[in-house]
Design a protein around this motif. Structure first.
Motif, mmCIF file in Angstrom:
data_model
loop_
_atom_site.group_PDB
_atom_site.id
_atom_site.type_symbol
_atom_site.label_atom_id
_atom_site.label_comp_id
_atom_site.label_asym_id
_atom_site.label_seq_id
_atom_site.Cartn_x
_atom_site.Cartn_y
_atom_site.Cartn_z
ATOM 1 N N LEU A 152 17.513 18.696 50.445
ATOM 2 C CA LEU A 152 18.910 19.103 50.640
ATOM 3 C C LEU A 152 19.812 17.966 50.147
ATOM 4 N N ASP A 153 20.079 17.974 48.852
ATOM 5 C CA ASP A 153 20.765 16.859 48.202
ATOM 6 C C ASP A 153 22.227 16.726 48.608
ATOM 7 N N GLU A 154 22.922 17.862 48.760
ATOM 8 C CA GLU A 154 24.339 17.807 49.163
ATOM 9 C C GLU A 154 24.466 17.212 50.563
ATOM 10 N N LEU A 155 23.570 17.604 51.447
ATOM 11 C CA LEU A 155 23.579 17.080 52.811
ATOM 12 C C LEU A 155 23.279 15.589 52.811
ATOM 13 N N ASN A 156 22.369 15.182 51.959
ATOM 14 C CA ASN A 156 22.021 13.766 51.849
ATOM 15 C C ASN A 156 23.227 12.944 51.372
ATOM 16 N N MET A 157 23.952 13.477 50.381
ATOM 17 C CA MET A 157 25.144 12.783 49.873
ATOM 18 C C MET A 157 26.230 12.696 50.937
ATOM 19 N N LEU A 158 26.417 13.783 51.689
ATOM 20 C CA LEU A 158 27.437 13.800 52.733
ATOM 21 C C LEU A 158 27.152 12.737 53.791
ATOM 22 N N LEU A 159 25.906 12.634 54.219
ATOM 23 C CA LEU A 159 25.544 11.634 55.223
ATOM 24 C C LEU A 159 25.704 10.211 54.686
ATOM 25 N N SER A 160 25.361 10.017 53.417
ATOM 26 C CA SER A 160 25.481 8.673 52.837
ATOM 27 C C SER A 160 26.932 8.233 52.741
ATOM 28 N N TYR A 161 27.861 9.184 52.472
ATOM 29 C CA TYR A 161 29.285 8.860 52.405
ATOM 30 C C TYR A 161 29.869 8.633 53.802
ATOM 31 N N SER A 162 29.342 9.356 54.791
ATOM 32 C CA SER A 162 29.940 9.350 56.127
ATOM 33 C C SER A 162 29.571 8.127 56.956
ATOM 34 N N CYS A 163 28.399 7.556 56.700
ATOM 35 C CA CYS A 163 27.991 6.358 57.461
ATOM 36 C C CYS A 163 27.368 5.345 56.505
ATOM 37 N N PRO A 164 28.184 4.740 55.632
ATOM 38 C CA PRO A 164 27.669 3.862 54.562
ATOM 39 C C PRO A 164 26.897 2.640 55.057
ATOM 40 N N GLU A 165 27.355 2.001 56.133
ATOM 41 C CA GLU A 165 26.675 0.800 56.624
ATOM 42 C C GLU A 165 25.277 1.139 57.149
ATOM 43 N N TYR A 166 25.218 2.211 57.959
ATOM 44 C CA TYR A 166 23.928 2.652 58.477
ATOM 45 C C TYR A 166 23.016 3.074 57.325
ATOM 46 N N TRP A 167 23.605 3.773 56.355
ATOM 47 C CA TRP A 167 22.822 4.299 55.231
ATOM 48 C C TRP A 167 22.203 3.169 54.407
ATOM 49 N N GLU A 168 22.953 2.093 54.224
ATOM 50 C CA GLU A 168 22.438 0.952 53.473
ATOM 51 C C GLU A 168 21.243 0.324 54.193
ATOM 52 N N LYS A 169 21.367 0.161 55.512
ATOM 53 C CA LYS A 169 20.264 -0.387 56.300
ATOM 54 C C LYS A 169 19.048 0.538 56.248
ATOM 55 N N ARG A 170 19.322 1.831 56.375
ATOM 56 C CA ARG A 170 18.220 2.802 56.367
ATOM 57 C C ARG A 170 17.530 2.836 55.002
ATOM 58 N N MET A 171 18.299 2.705 53.941
ATOM 59 C CA MET A 171 17.719 2.682 52.591
ATOM 60 C C MET A 171 16.765 1.509 52.424
ATOM 61 N N GLN A 172 17.173 0.347 52.932
ATOM 62 C CA GLN A 172 16.310 -0.832 52.847
ATOM 63 C C GLN A 172 15.027 -0.635 53.648
ATOM 64 N N MET A 173 15.152 -0.071 54.840
ATOM 65 C CA MET A 173 13.980 0.196 55.671
ATOM 66 C C MET A 173 13.056 1.214 55.012
ATOM 67 N N GLU A 174 13.645 2.259 54.441
ATOM 68 C CA GLU A 174 12.848 3.299 53.792
ATOM 69 C C GLU A 174 12.135 2.750 52.563
ATOM 70 N N ARG A 175 12.834 1.888 51.833
ATOM 71 C CA ARG A 175 12.235 1.301 50.633
ATOM 72 C C ARG A 175 10.991 0.492 51.003
ATOM 73 N N VAL A 176 11.100 -0.309 52.042
ATOM 74 C CA VAL A 176 9.962 -1.119 52.501
ATOM 75 C C VAL A 176 8.814 -0.221 52.960
ATOM 76 N N GLU A 177 9.164 0.836 53.708
ATOM 77 C CA GLU A 177 8.138 1.749 54.221
ATOM 78 C C GLU A 177 7.446 2.508 53.095
ATOM 79 N N ARG A 178 8.211 2.932 52.101
ATOM 80 C CA ARG A 178 7.613 3.680 50.983
ATOM 81 C C ARG A 178 6.692 2.789 50.150
ATOM 82 N N VAL A 179 7.094 1.538 49.959
ATOM 83 C CA VAL A 179 6.237 0.599 49.225
ATOM 84 C C VAL A 179 4.938 0.377 49.997
#
Length: 265
Positions: free
Chosen positions: A221-248
């Motif tokens: 659900l790409d539109e929903l993903n974009m909406l959440l990323s715009y709505s909570c940018p600080e949290y999203w940045e932290k979550r992206m870093q955590m997800e990147r580490v977990e995926r690696v």
């Protein structure tokens, strides 16, 4: 009263939701397409080549969902009134538990996110008319997508993943209609992120409704993903870093296991 009314109604509901999902999916794919894929899709959809026509089709889909939801509510209410029963309300509860009511469609939440993303970018003023009062709120860090569609009809969609109990990240809708984080889906289906959900066993079940075979046809659900990323940018940045580490980490574990299997270790 011959026992065929509710099964026929269930088939009709499934057909309506299936039609809505298919058309909403095509519309949003067309909107999100980029590069060569965008030109191919726009060329093959000549009737939807400008932004205004996409908005109009979105409005038509929302109207379609509202009309069918209102019609279903009136049919079941009328049935109970005529037959002095509660079977209509019981059927409605059953349809909701099976996640086949049109207002529960994940593609409706995608259309809502589509509208809010357009409103944010202010690309087209007619986007303002796509939905009524539509908002994304965070109550105790629990996100909810809400919208008033028609009279007293209101849709509230929780965007908290039922697996990790956190805000959905890279949300994926299973074919049963339930939405989870992509990594949570991979974990529930017992597949690696390298193999993906398409490789999931058909016996794997949805964590919520326990329906089997719902993972291979899951959609992002790409539109929903974009909406959440715009709505909570600080949290999203932290979550992206955590997800990147977990995926690696998960990818590394996968390839290490593949190497051990190849070497017979």
């Amino acid at each position: 009263c011959d026992g065929s009314f509710f099964p026929s109604l269930l088939d009709e509901m499934s057909a309506v939701v299936g039609c809505f999902n298919e058309k909403a999916k095509k519309l949003l794919e067309l909107h999100l397409a980029s590069g060569f894929k965008k030109y191919v899709m726009w060329f093959s959809n000549r009737c939807h080549r400008n932004h205004g026509q996409l908005i109009q089709q979105g409005k038509d889909l929302v109207t379609y969902a509202i009309i069918n939801a209102v019609a279903m509510r009136k049919i079941l209410k009328k049935y109970d009134k005529i037959h002095y029963s509660k079977q209509g309300q019981e059927f409605k509860a059953q349809a909701q538990s099976l996640h086949i009511e049109i207002l529960q469609s994940p593609w409706l939440s995608e259309l809502m996110a589509f509208y809010m993303n357009l409103r944010r970018s202010k690309k087209n003023e007619t986007a303002m008319e796509l939905f009524g009062d539509c908002s994304l709120t965070f109550d105790d860090d629990q996100p909810t997508l809400s919208c008033n569609l028609f009279d007293s009809m209101r849709v509230d969609i929780s965007l908290t993943c039922s697996v990790c109990l956190d805000t959905m990240f890279d949300p994926v809708s299973l074919s049963c209609g339930h939405i989870f984080c992509y990594l949570c889906c991979c974990s529930a289906a017992s597949v690696t992120i390298v193999d993906g959900l398409k490789s999931a066993d058909h016996r794997s079940k949805c964590p919520l409704c326990r329906q089997a075979g719902v993972f291979p046809n899951a959609v992002h659900l790409d539109e929903l993903n974009m909406l959440l990323s715009y709505s909570c940018p600080e949290y999203w940045e932290k979550r992206m870093q955590m997800e990147r580490v977990e995926r690696v980490r998960l990818a590394k574990e996968h390839w290490e296991s593949q190497c051990r299997a190849f070497l017979g270790v």
